[in-house]
Design an enzyme around this catalytic site. Structure first.
Site, PDB file in Angstrom:
ATOM      1  N   ALA A   1      -8.304  -2.897   1.160  1.00  0.00           N
ATOM      2  CA  ALA A   1      -7.496  -3.975   1.724  1.00  0.00           C
ATOM      3  C   ALA A   1      -6.400  -4.399   0.754  1.00  0.00           C
ATOM      4  CB  ALA A   1      -8.391  -5.171   2.053  1.00  0.00           C
ATOM      5  N   LYS A   2      -6.575  -4.030  -0.516  1.00  0.00           N
ATOM      6  CA  LYS A   2      -5.576  -4.352  -1.548  1.00  0.00           C
ATOM      7  C   LYS A   2      -5.167  -5.812  -1.497  1.00  0.00           C
ATOM      8  CE  LYS A   2      -4.153   0.457  -1.917  1.00  0.00           C
ATOM      9  NZ  LYS A   2      -4.862   1.035  -0.744  1.00  0.00           N
ATOM     10  N   ARG A   3      -6.149  -6.694  -1.418  1.00  0.00           N
ATOM     11  CA  ARG A   3      -5.879  -8.118  -1.390  1.00  0.00           C
ATOM     12  C   ARG A   3      -5.611  -8.647  -2.788  1.00  0.00           C
ATOM     13  NH1 ARG A   3      -5.664  -6.621   3.346  1.00  0.00           N
ATOM     14  NH2 ARG A   3      -6.533  -7.806   5.083  1.00  0.00           N
TER      15      ARG A   3
ATOM     16  N   ASP B   1       0.861  -1.177   0.000  1.00  0.00           N
ATOM     17  CA  ASP B   1       0.000   0.000   0.000  1.00  0.00           C
ATOM     18  C   ASP B   1       0.902   1.232   0.000  1.00  0.00           C
ATOM     19  OD1 ASP B   1      -2.194   1.837   0.602  1.00  0.00           O
ATOM     20  OD2 ASP B   1      -3.256   0.087   1.369  1.00  0.00           O
TER      21      ASP B   1
END
Lengths: 274, 274
Positions: free
Chosen positions: B95-97, A99
């Protein structure tokens, strides 16, 4: 844990096995569901049964987060148990985070300070400032996704630029401006076979975390043929193949047998390095 | 929430503002630290103060996970509060999963079933099978990272292939084979200015989630100039600029003022579409 200690473990135990603690509550023996914390009970038995055959454990956060608070409690209990009963093992949080800088800083605090784990998997898409905060901790490791084990890895990771450099190669070379062989590893799927040769040209001395042996179909022998280096430089992960070797009452024994089999193969590979 | 309802909200409220709930406990007013759950207390006040000026909320999971179990409790309480008190708002888990298929399936269950959120940010590096499990839910959204707002976005996202196509463009075009304008959005940083023009060539009708206005220096006007479309097609996020507008007792009022200012600018931009 630093590299010297990790390598010492590997040669003492004649193993570079990492056991993936990816616990699916639908696949664990039914009698465990009566326990107050079934996931932790399962993990504890698996850990006790496999610890002598492996050097690392890798819980994938998704499998804990999906149960909300109670999943995270099971995760924290698993980590504390490992830290107290098997403090020599290398612990990897498989979280594939990544991130903007200030957010990565928060993640680094969580995994390296709050949980005091050894390593975290990180996705490279957002570049330098998403990775660097993780590299500021002594004896902690970033494990950057390079060439993953899944089918979708071909969608973007193999794209070639004008000079023929593929995206995963760019990740390998660019990231070496940020970290080094003592604080950065790469994820390379066992399913990628001969690609290990190309990877070793760009990252000859880095440790590689290799998922995909077992359920996903990768071969340990092939991984070693092209990927092993003088101080080993490999952590080979197996999750489902070990932890779900049996879904009966003998699940822990079955996991031990499976882990031992792999360890024996690994001892054989390590003996060739002498 | 489906696209029609989201667009209706935007035009009713004359706002396409998303408030980022990225709560850093070191930045909230000191008197809140006496509360039993300071993060939730802070969020609740911010939400009550800003709800009428925004259409979406976006908690970044990192800021909750970093406090372990108690952070996740604050996250869950925030979600329940939003669902009960402001059920019209679109909720994005930032969450940038992104993981192999079976793991992404677990994440999809967590965010779309367990928490019943509207959307999740996903990293594209691992390709198709890491994204598809999220697309199997009706009226739920994947928000795929395309061109992010941070400096590191230039490391890989701008790499050109042999035909001059850049990686973020490949992500935009390839992913349209998996999802569509009704279940997929893209993250494009407000700091990318004129790049919105290029993005609209490949994704003329998709919604874009735009972080980077405010603390990161992006301009709302520029984003609209190149990025707005007939049904708006934008969710512009501000986190720190709103929630930390003041660190005194007036933090909620200050957040409301800031959110209102942005909403007025947005109303002006929307009026140009008529």
């Amino acid at each position: 844990m630093n590299r010297t200690d990790l390598v010492k473990q590997i040669f003492n135990k004649k193993s570079f096995l990492c056991v993936g603690l990816d616990v699916d509550i639908n696949k664990i023996p039914k009698h465990l569901l009566k326990e107050e914390d079934p996931i932790f009970a399962f993990n504890k038995a698996i850990i006790d049964a496999t610890a002598k055959y492996c050097v690392a454990y890798k819980p994938n956060l998704a499998f804990y987060e999906c149960y909300g608070i109670k999943g995270m409690v099971a995760f924290e209990r698993t980590i504390s148990y490992l830290k107290s009963a098997y403090s020599d093992h290398f612990i990897i949080a498989d979280a594939k985070r990544g991130d903007i800088g200030n957010t990565s800083t928060m993640y680094a605090k969580t995994f390296f300070e709050e949980y005091n784990l050894d390593a975290l998997t990180v996705a490279p898409y957002m570049g330098e400032d998403s990775v660097k905060p993780f590299l500021e901790y002594k004896d902690k490791w970033v494990i950057l996704l390079a060439l993953t084990s899944n089918k979708g890895s071909h969608d973007f990771q193999l794209i070639e630029d004008k000079n023929g450099e593929r995206l995963f190669e760019k990740v390998l070379s660019k990231s070496q401006e940020w970290g080094n062989e003592d604080n950065m590893m790469y994820v390379v799927g066992a399913t990628q076979g001969k690609m290990f040769e190309d990877i070793r040209k760009i990252a000859p001395n880095h440790f590689l975390l290799v998922p995909g042996v077992g359920a996903q179909g990768g071969s340990l022998q092939e991984v070693c043929q092209y990927g092993i280096i003088k101080d080993c430089g490999l952590l080979v992960n197996s999750s489902r193949g070990i932890i779900f070797a049996s879904n009966g009452d003998d699940y822990a024994d079955a996991a031990a047998v499976k882990a031992h089999d792999i360890q024996l193969e690994m001892a054989n590979e390590l003996s060739k390095l002498a």
